[in-house]
Write an enzyme that holds these catalytic residues in place. Structure first.
Site, short mmCIF file in Angstrom:
data_model
loop_
_atom_site.label_atom_id
_atom_site.label_comp_id
_atom_site.label_asym_id
_atom_site.label_seq_id
_atom_site.Cartn_x
_atom_site.Cartn_y
_atom_site.Cartn_z
N SER A 44 0.85 -1.28 0.10
CA SER A 44 0.00 -0.07 0.04
C SER A 44 0.80 1.27 0.04
CB SER A 44 -0.94 0.20 1.16
OG SER A 44 -2.05 0.80 0.88
N ASP A 159 -5.64 -3.55 -2.61
CA ASP A 159 -4.48 -3.27 -1.46
C ASP A 159 -3.96 -4.55 -0.81
OD1 ASP A 159 -3.23 -2.32 0.68
OD2 ASP A 159 -4.75 -0.74 0.87
#
Length: 336
Positions: A44, A159
């Site tokens: 991320s 993610d």
């Protein structure tokens, strides 16, 4: 160490949205110490910062994020009006930074780099080590429900924090013998709990003072009644009843103020906080099985995940924590 005695340092940068700008500060201090990682893996926001560092563009990234204010952040939000996949398209912020970048593909980077993402359908952990750098970083940063999934190689990716919030084991697989991990999501209680805790604390203190005042006045009344025995019993009873009623009214007023302040979080905060709970639980399990040699926890708990305009503050907090641990880092890495 490797078979020939070489120490290979890996850097695992964790997720954390706006909190993740603290990675920049940590990297600054490591550079000052002469610690240069041989491999880097990021999830991320850790992938975003890690990609810039691997490309030798950390200065460019820091300059860019320090200029972010609320208006600039808003201008980078490409709203997905169809709401298919996510509220935000997730293209503009990555295009804004990676345009005119010196390296287009991951394999061209001077420092081996891996971005971690999640296959939305199978739940498989995906290590992106080849292909377009911008696509890999945007896939790793695609917060479910907020940013649209990224289509890569026939997969829909989201993610990487869903499966591997701090990719220590990825660094090991890349050949690292010593891993420095940076985790920005473990700083005590979540921000919302702190805010509500403060409200409860203030209300509790005010309620206690109100109760003490009621008891004080009640005691005064009792003393007067004992001293002035000629007072009629019903006078004291009437006065005491009024005091109790006043106390109830005051406590009800305080409760209503507390309820008004403890408003429910917004949609973005709800999604992000739910993700943070999932990440923390999963991360602890992963780290028990694959612990880092050095773990740095910048104290960024007061910065909300969506407060990207506080990048400068997050960077400074990352620097501060890395400097505080400098002697330990040197002992574990430099003198190992």
């Amino acid at each position: 160490m490797t078979k020939n005695g070489e120490v290979r340092i890996g850097l695992a940068l964790g997720s954390g949205a706006a909190k993740g700008f603290a990675h920049i500060g940590v990297l600054r201090v490591l550079d000052e110490m002469g610690i240069k990682p041989h491999v880097i893996a990021g999830t991320s926001m850790g992938a975003f910062v890690g990609a810039a560092y691997s490309a030798g563009a950390l200065d460019k990234l820091e300059e860019w994020v320090r200029m972010l204010d609320n208006w600039r952040v808003f201008s980078l939000l490409d709203i997905n009006w169809s709401l298919s996949g996510g509220v935000i398209g997730g293209i503009k912020p990555f295009r804004a930074f990676f345009e005119d970048f010196d390296f287009e593909n991951i394999e061209d980077l001077p420092l081996p780099f891996t971005a971690v993402a999640t296959d939305l359908h199978s739940g498989q952990e995906i290590w992106l080590q080849r292909g377009n750098l911008q696509d890999a970083v945007s896939a790793s940063c695609s917060i479910p429900g907020l940013l649209s999934p990224k289509a890569l190689s026939g997969r829909w990716l989201v993610d990487g924090a869903v499966v591997n919030p701090v990719p220590v084991d990825v660094c090991r697989a890349m050949g690292a013998t010593t891993v420095i991990a940076v985790d920005v999501t473990e700083d005590t209680a979540p921000l919302l709990e702190r805010e509500h805790g403060e409200v409860r604390k203030v209300v509790s203190e005010k309620s206690s003072r109100a109760d003490e005042r009621v008891l004080e006045v009640e005691s005064e009344q009792i003393a007067r009644a004992e001293t002035d025995g000629d007072r009629k019993e019903h006078s004291f009873a009437d006065g005491f009843s009024k005091l109790v009623e006043q106390g109830r009214e005051q406590l009800n007023h305080l409760r209503s103020r507390r309820d008004a302040k403890a408003a429910p979080p917004g949609m973005f905060d709800t999604m992000r906080r739910a993700m943070e709970i999932l990440e923390r639980r999963h991360k602890r399990t992963r780290m028990m099985g694959a612990p880092p040699d050095v773990l740095i926890l910048p104290k960024v708990g007061d910065i909300g995940g969506n407060e990207y305009a506080r990048a400068a503050e997050a960077i400074e907090l990352g620097e501060k924590e890395a400097r505080r641990l400098r002697t330990w880092i040197e002992d574990m890495v430099v003198h190992a």
